[in-house]
Design a protein around this motif. Sequence first.
Motif, mmCIF file in Angstrom:
data_model
loop_
_atom_site.group_PDB
_atom_site.id
_atom_site.type_symbol
_atom_site.label_atom_id
_atom_site.label_comp_id
_atom_site.label_asym_id
_atom_site.label_seq_id
_atom_site.Cartn_x
_atom_site.Cartn_y
_atom_site.Cartn_z
ATOM 1 N N ARG A 1 0.826 -1.218 0.000
ATOM 2 C CA ARG A 1 0.000 0.000 0.000
ATOM 3 C C ARG A 1 0.853 1.257 0.000
ATOM 4 O O ARG A 1 0.523 2.250 -0.668
ATOM 5 C CB ARG A 1 -0.926 -0.025 1.216
ATOM 6 N N ASP B 1 0.066 4.366 -5.614
ATOM 7 C CA ASP B 1 -0.767 5.544 -5.522
ATOM 8 C C ASP B 1 -2.217 5.142 -5.277
ATOM 9 O O ASP B 1 -2.584 3.963 -5.363
ATOM 10 C CB ASP B 1 -0.658 6.392 -6.788
ATOM 11 N N ARG B 2 -3.065 6.127 -4.990
ATOM 12 C CA ARG B 2 -4.437 5.823 -4.578
ATOM 13 C C ARG B 2 -5.227 5.160 -5.699
ATOM 14 O O ARG B 2 -5.960 4.191 -5.462
ATOM 15 C CB ARG B 2 -5.127 7.110 -4.140
ATOM 16 N N ASP B 3 -5.072 5.629 -6.923
ATOM 17 C CA ASP B 3 -5.853 5.058 -8.022
ATOM 18 C C ASP B 3 -5.443 3.617 -8.308
ATOM 19 O O ASP B 3 -6.303 2.735 -8.496
ATOM 20 C CB ASP B 3 -5.680 5.911 -9.282
ATOM 21 N N THR B 4 -4.135 3.353 -8.345
ATOM 22 C CA THR B 4 -3.677 1.987 -8.602
ATOM 23 C C THR B 4 -4.125 1.041 -7.496
ATOM 24 O O THR B 4 -4.543 -0.092 -7.747
ATOM 25 C CB THR B 4 -2.148 1.964 -8.722
ATOM 26 N N ALA C 1 -6.789 1.358 -5.620
ATOM 27 C CA ALA C 1 -8.222 1.119 -5.737
ATOM 28 C C ALA C 1 -8.538 0.153 -6.880
ATOM 29 O O ALA C 1 -9.423 -0.702 -6.751
ATOM 30 C CB ALA C 1 -8.955 2.443 -5.947
ATOM 31 N N VAL C 2 -7.794 0.268 -7.995
ATOM 32 C CA VAL C 2 -8.043 -0.624 -9.132
ATOM 33 C C VAL C 2 -7.706 -2.067 -8.770
ATOM 34 O O VAL C 2 -8.460 -3.003 -9.072
ATOM 35 C CB VAL C 2 -7.235 -0.153 -10.356
ATOM 36 N N ARG C 3 -6.575 -2.259 -8.105
ATOM 37 C CA ARG C 3 -6.195 -3.618 -7.722
ATOM 38 C C ARG C 3 -7.145 -4.195 -6.681
ATOM 39 O O ARG C 3 -7.460 -5.395 -6.696
ATOM 40 C CB ARG C 3 -4.764 -3.623 -7.197
ATOM 41 N N SER C 4 -7.627 -3.353 -5.762
ATOM 42 C CA SER C 4 -8.609 -3.832 -4.799
ATOM 43 C C SER C 4 -9.907 -4.221 -5.494
ATOM 44 O O SER C 4 -10.529 -5.241 -5.163
ATOM 45 C CB SER C 4 -8.871 -2.753 -3.745
ATOM 46 N N ASP C 5 -10.301 -3.443 -6.484
ATOM 47 C CA ASP C 5 -11.519 -3.777 -7.223
ATOM 48 C C ASP C 5 -11.345 -5.072 -8.014
ATOM 49 O O ASP C 5 -12.294 -5.861 -8.136
ATOM 50 C CB ASP C 5 -11.867 -2.625 -8.161
ATOM 51 N N GLY D 1 -12.562 -0.257 -2.322
ATOM 52 C CA GLY D 1 -11.187 0.145 -2.092
ATOM 53 C C GLY D 1 -10.751 0.054 -0.650
ATOM 54 O O GLY D 1 -9.845 0.793 -0.230
#
Length: 514
Positions: free
Chosen positions: A233, A237-240, A242-246, A355
């Motif tokens: 973590r 970055d925040r976007d990457t 969130a994408v991997r969590s999704d 996320g």
Amino acid sequence: MAAKFPEGSRLRWQLRFSRAPASAVLVFFDGLRVPLAPGADGWTSTRVIATSDVYRIELDGQTLQPEAWHRLDAVKDLPPQLRVMQPDRSLSLVQSGQRGWALALEAEDDYGLGAATLDIQLAQGSGENVRFTAFSRPLAGQGGNARKRYAATLDLTQLGMAVGDDLIVRFSVKDRRQGSPNETQSAAYILRWPAEDAFEASGVEGLLKKVMPAYFRSQRQIIIDTEKLLAQRGRLDRDTFAVRSDTIGVDQRILRLRYGQFLGEETEGVQAAKPAEGGAEETHHADDGHDHGEQGAAAKKAPPSAAATNQAVLEEFGHTHDIPEAATLLDPETKRLLRAALNEMWRAELHLRSGEPKQALPYEYRALDFIKQVQQASRIYLARVGTELPPIDEGRRLIGDRSGVIRPADSLQAASRDDAPVFAFWQALDGGEPDFGALRVWLAAHPERVPDALGLKVAMDEAQRKPACQACRTRLKALLWPVLPAPLAAPVPRPATDGPARSYRELLRRERER
């Protein structure tokens, strides 16, 4: 006089002596004698050494420095090390418009790389009608002898790959070892061309499912991916993040739908409401457009005949849990555990898609625990098939009559172990006469069993030359300690009987004598 070299090397000795001897011989531990030949360059000899050994020098029949053994350490040739660069996963899917499959591999070896091949296997068909076509292609590498990079691109059209086929590849690289080279094979990598979904219209459209299931992620793998994402973590970055969590949430959803099929779910499966205090097993179904029971019929305000017709259609083409045969596949307790696992999966999916993988992790662990309980419960209901033993003759119990029970062929046999000479030698070191010849034979047959084989040879020679040296035997026992076999199970002697037991045995004896 000592040397460390690759196994299988040819060693050459070149010795000079202050006083020219009449003969010079290299004496190895196993008794092999290699004579040295005199010449202008001194006394020379050559020999190919395949394994580690020790030797001494003998001049004119007398051992030069009897206590000095010279070590020859043969370094084992390691197999090549492989690192697959492409593909980056074991299972890949053919993308739209893809015509080729790029492969890349890096290999290295301590003494040099040899031939490299790509083993290809094409699986075509489905169900029981699957045929395999296997062939190999050589790979040309770029780089030095010790490190190379191999690359290849497979033409899917040329290979004849079509929809529904699997292409399986495996890399194989050899080194340059003479005689029998070492070879390393990589794991298998699969390129799958997914089959298109087929539809059939017969009044109501139904989706035809293929027999072969897809590769689903397991709940344990989802937990591993979530923990790995949390560990990274700080570097994402925040976007990457969130994408991997999704993405993990999508895997959780697919797995939830897979297990939901066992409870009769169709597409969206089970969605959990807030659990009641009594447990986490209350669920509700997503609105899938079907009519459930009397409420749906009342909402449509259909006449009784139409409602009966709709119910018949639903029983034939609708929900799986409305089919009586499917409803009896699982017992109520197993259904409860599976429903609880789906509830936890739904909560984990909710946090992953939002996320928040850290909040999803406890639900993932609880879902895994419920799945384990379901797997254990399913084992209870497996059919037990076996031989039916004859009933016990109660009239023969406690009388000591063993006639017809034990056959001569069933007598106990002494266990034979290949490490018996080591144990016997160990016992003889405590004041006895050890059999050095038997230990030499065992050591020659099992050199890999001893951590320091050369040190053991030197200690054996020292203990044999000095029978009265207790310190020599102690050092030899220390080297033999890791090789000693595990003690065998011994029968436990029957404890001494007391008065009542003796009286009971005496009564049995008198009863037999009547």
